[in-house]
Design a protein around this motif. Structure first.
Motif, short mmCIF file in Angstrom:
data_model
loop_
_atom_site.label_atom_id
_atom_site.label_comp_id
_atom_site.label_asym_id
_atom_site.label_seq_id
_atom_site.Cartn_x
_atom_site.Cartn_y
_atom_site.Cartn_z
N LYS A 263 56.13 90.10 71.72
CA LYS A 263 57.28 89.89 70.86
C LYS A 263 58.53 89.49 71.62
O LYS A 263 59.50 89.03 71.04
N ASP A 264 58.52 89.66 72.97
CA ASP A 264 59.72 89.35 73.76
C ASP A 264 59.70 87.93 74.30
O ASP A 264 60.64 87.52 75.00
N ASN A 265 58.65 87.20 74.05
CA ASN A 265 58.53 85.83 74.58
C ASN A 265 58.47 84.86 73.40
O ASN A 265 57.41 84.65 72.80
N PRO A 266 59.62 84.24 73.04
CA PRO A 266 59.66 83.36 71.86
C PRO A 266 58.68 82.18 71.95
O PRO A 266 58.05 81.81 70.96
N ALA A 267 58.56 81.59 73.13
CA ALA A 267 57.67 80.43 73.27
C ALA A 267 56.22 80.83 73.03
O ALA A 267 55.45 80.15 72.31
N LEU A 268 55.83 81.95 73.64
CA LEU A 268 54.45 82.42 73.46
C LEU A 268 54.22 82.89 72.02
O LEU A 268 53.13 82.72 71.46
N GLU A 269 55.26 83.47 71.41
CA GLU A 269 55.16 83.90 70.01
C GLU A 269 54.91 82.71 69.08
O GLU A 269 54.12 82.79 68.13
N GLU A 270 55.55 81.60 69.38
CA GLU A 270 55.34 80.38 68.57
C GLU A 270 53.91 79.87 68.72
O GLU A 270 53.28 79.42 67.75
N VAL A 271 53.39 79.97 69.95
CA VAL A 271 52.00 79.54 70.18
C VAL A 271 51.04 80.40 69.36
O VAL A 271 50.12 79.90 68.71
N PHE A 272 51.26 81.73 69.42
CA PHE A 272 50.40 82.63 68.67
C PHE A 272 50.51 82.38 67.16
O PHE A 272 49.52 82.46 66.42
N THR A 273 51.72 82.07 66.70
CA THR A 273 51.91 81.79 65.27
C THR A 273 51.12 80.56 64.84
O THR A 273 50.47 80.53 63.79
N ASN A 274 51.17 79.51 65.65
CA ASN A 274 50.42 78.28 65.35
C ASN A 274 48.91 78.54 65.40
O ASN A 274 48.15 78.03 64.55
N LEU A 275 48.49 79.34 66.41
CA LEU A 275 47.06 79.67 66.50
C LEU A 275 46.60 80.46 65.27
O LEU A 275 45.51 80.23 64.74
N PHE A 276 47.44 81.38 64.85
CA PHE A 276 47.09 82.19 63.68
C PHE A 276 46.99 81.33 62.43
O PHE A 276 46.06 81.48 61.61
N SER A 277 47.94 80.38 62.29
CA SER A 277 47.91 79.48 61.13
C SER A 277 46.65 78.62 61.12
O SER A 277 45.99 78.46 60.10
N ASP A 278 46.30 78.06 62.30
CA ASP A 278 45.11 77.23 62.39
C ASP A 278 43.84 78.03 62.15
O ASP A 278 42.87 77.55 61.53
N THR A 279 43.84 79.27 62.64
CA THR A 279 42.67 80.13 62.42
C THR A 279 42.49 80.45 60.94
O THR A 279 41.37 80.45 60.42
N GLU A 280 43.61 80.70 60.26
CA GLU A 280 43.55 80.94 58.82
C GLU A 280 42.97 79.74 58.08
O GLU A 280 42.18 79.88 57.15
N ARG A 281 43.37 78.55 58.52
CA ARG A 281 42.85 77.32 57.90
C ARG A 281 41.34 77.21 58.12
O ARG A 281 40.59 76.88 57.22
N LEU A 282 40.90 77.49 59.35
CA LEU A 282 39.47 77.43 59.65
C LEU A 282 38.69 78.45 58.84
O LEU A 282 37.60 78.16 58.34
N ILE A 283 39.23 79.65 58.73
CA ILE A 283 38.56 80.69 57.95
C ILE A 283 38.47 80.27 56.48
O ILE A 283 37.42 80.45 55.82
N SER A 284 39.56 79.71 55.95
CA SER A 284 39.55 79.26 54.55
C SER A 284 38.53 78.15 54.33
O SER A 284 37.77 78.18 53.35
N ILE A 285 38.49 77.18 55.24
CA ILE A 285 37.51 76.09 55.12
C ILE A 285 36.10 76.64 55.20
O ILE A 285 35.20 76.26 54.41
N THR A 286 35.86 77.55 56.14
CA THR A 286 34.52 78.12 56.31
C THR A 286 34.09 78.89 55.07
O THR A 286 32.94 78.76 54.61
N ASN A 287 34.99 79.69 54.52
CA ASN A 287 34.66 80.44 53.31
C ASN A 287 34.36 79.52 52.14
O ASN A 287 33.44 79.78 51.35
N ASN A 288 35.15 78.46 52.02
CA ASN A 288 34.91 77.51 50.93
C ASN A 288 33.57 76.79 51.09
O ASN A 288 32.84 76.58 50.12
N LEU A 289 33.26 76.40 52.31
CA LEU A 289 31.98 75.74 52.56
C LEU A 289 30.82 76.68 52.27
O LEU A 289 29.79 76.29 51.71
N LEU A 290 30.97 77.93 52.68
CA LEU A 290 29.92 78.91 52.43
C LEU A 290 29.72 79.13 50.94
O LEU A 290 28.59 79.22 50.45
N PHE A 291 30.82 79.20 50.20
CA PHE A 291 30.71 79.37 48.74
C PHE A 291 30.04 78.16 48.11
O PHE A 291 29.17 78.29 47.24
N LEU A 292 30.45 76.94 48.56
CA LEU A 292 29.88 75.72 48.00
C LEU A 292 28.39 75.65 48.27
O LEU A 292 27.59 75.27 47.40
#
Length: 455
Positions: A263-292
């Motif tokens: 939490k004390d490193n803004p640059a690294l926090e931004e990286v983790f935020t982007n990684l989390f967002s991309d991971t959420e997208r991958l999880i959503s795509i995977t769940n949708n594909l599995l449902f389909l």
């Protein structure tokens, strides 16, 4: 034109042509035989008249004329003229109607000895008669009343027979063509029932010997190959999506753990935020594909129960607004239901709620004012739910592909999305034996219409 009708038409033309040629042949032969027979009768009459005139004693011209006039039978307007070597008329069977003749005609008969020709409607023969005396030229003519009457009757009989034959041929052609093509009609009916969800269904192969049976066998072979290919594809997507869920879930947990300790490193926090967002997208795509993928495997295991369509609309609205409070959804009736069952359908609540949630999310997401409208209507057979927006709209060229997985319109690429939601919506509606359709205009908005049979 259908093949059955074309075969019947061609068969009718062929038989009609044969019957016509056969009728013409019969009529022509009959006409030729009548003419030859009548000429023989005229020839016999001419020779008999000459013999009576020259050989029978006591018969003068007046008596012979009286005999001729009283023995005429079945020959109308009969005339017999006899000329000597100087082309002088020495006998005529009639006085009031003489056959017109020229010296050249008599000379031609004299040179050819026998001639047959027509003058008007009458048949005429010219004959050179020689019997130990001066050669005589005999011209005999008459109209064959009885022969022409028989030809008229024959012509009528053949005409009516031709029409009757054509009528019978049309009926038989349609019947036999229908019988011959009935196996193909059965194959067409069976093929029309085959979809991506029942590729295991086989066509009736009949006796497995004729060409139609071979067609069914070959089609079944192709279906079997398609079924295996579909099964392999669905199995791959299902297994791949399932296998990806575990590492993605672990990756999400590790990213969240990393965010907690950085939490004390803004640059690294931004990286983790982007990684989390991309991971959420991958999880959503995977769940949708599995449902389909799984929706194609478990079509018979979907639990159905009576549901009020407006309840689904309100549930989808609440779920959407809980995630996106700035969205606005208006629900209304397009026409007031006639009874309480007019908006009750047989379906799976969770699946149908997902349809309306996806459609509402798209409508709000692609609209500048983030507003969507749901209109509920019903008719004698179906319940209709329309989801409208005043958003960016969909180009006409993209409408035919809008329900394909991962397809996105060119004007929607700047807005976050995966292009899977509409494919899932269509699949769920198909599971409920309904129809999902869309109308849209670029810059004016879109309308998605779900039609489901009510109870």
């Amino acid at each position: 034109m259908k093949i059955k009708d074309r075969i019947a038409f061609q068969f009718t033309l062929l038989v009609a042509a044969i019957l016509l040629l056969f009728s013409i042949a019969i009529y022509s032969v009959s006409e030729h035989y009548r003419q030859e027979e009548f000429y023989d009768r005229l020839k016999s009459r001419a020779r008999t008249t000459c013999r009576l005139l020259l050989k029978v004693k006591g018969i003068d011209k007046d008596l012979l004329k009286a005999i001729d006039q009283n023995t005429l039978s079945e020959m109308l307007d009969e005339k017999v003229l006899i000329f000597n070597a100087d082309n002088d008329l020495i006998y005529s069977s009639v006085d009031d109607k003489l056959l017109t003749y020229q010296a050249a005609l008599l000379d031609e008969v004299r040179s050819k000895k026998y001639m047959e020709f027509h003058e008007g409607e009458s048949e005429v023969i010219g004959l050179l008669y020689q019997d130990q005396s001066e050669p005589l030229i005999v011209l005999a003519s008459a109209y064959d009343t009885f022969g022409h009457s028989k030809l008229t009757n024959l012509r009528g009989t053949l005409g009516w027979g031709l029409l009757a034959g054509i009528a019978v041929t049309i009926g038989l052609g349609i019947y036999f063509a229908g019988n011959a093509l009935r196996p193909i009609s059965r194959i067409n009916e069976q093929v029309s029932l085959i979809t991506a969800q029942n590729l295991s269904q086989k066509l009736d192969e009949g006796n497995r010997k004729d060409e139609i049976a071979q067609l069914a066998i070959n089609f079944n072979t192709v279906l079997d190959r398609l079924h295996k290919a579909f099964e392999q594809q669905k199995s791959f997507v299902s297994h791949a999506s399932h296998e990806l869920r575990t590492p993605l879930a672990a990756l999400k947990s590790e990213i969240q753990l990393g965010q907690r300790f950085n939490k004390d490193n803004p640059a690294l926090e931004e990286v983790f935020t982007n990684l989390f967002s991309d991971t959420e997208r991958l999880i959503s795509i995977t769940n949708n594909l599995l449902f389909l993928a799984r929706s194609y495997e478990h079509t018979s295991q979907v639990n159905m129960s009576p549901i009020h369509i407006e309840d689904l609309a309100f549930l989808a609205k609440e779920e959407l607004l809980s995630i996106n409070p700035d969205y606005n959804v208006v629900i209304d009736y397009e026409n007031i239901p006639g009874n309480e069952n007019a908006t009750v359908i047989e379906g799976n609540e969770e699946l149908l709620k997902r349809v309306f949630s996806n459609l509402l999310d798209n409508a709000c997401k692609y609209s500048p004012d983030h507003t969507a409208q749901i209109l509920i209507a019903s008719d004698e057979k179906s319940c209709i739910v329309k989801v409208r927006d005043r958003g960016i709209g969909i180009a006409d060229a993209d409408l035919e592909n809008i329900f394909n997985p991962f397809f996105r319109s060119a004007n929607a690429t700047s807005i976050p999305g995966f292009g899977i939601g509409l494919s899932i919506c269509q699949r769920i509606v198909e599971l409920h034996h309904g129809v999902l359709s869309v109308t849209s205009e670029v810059g004016r908005g879109s309308e998605f219409k779900v039609r489901l049979d009510h109870i």
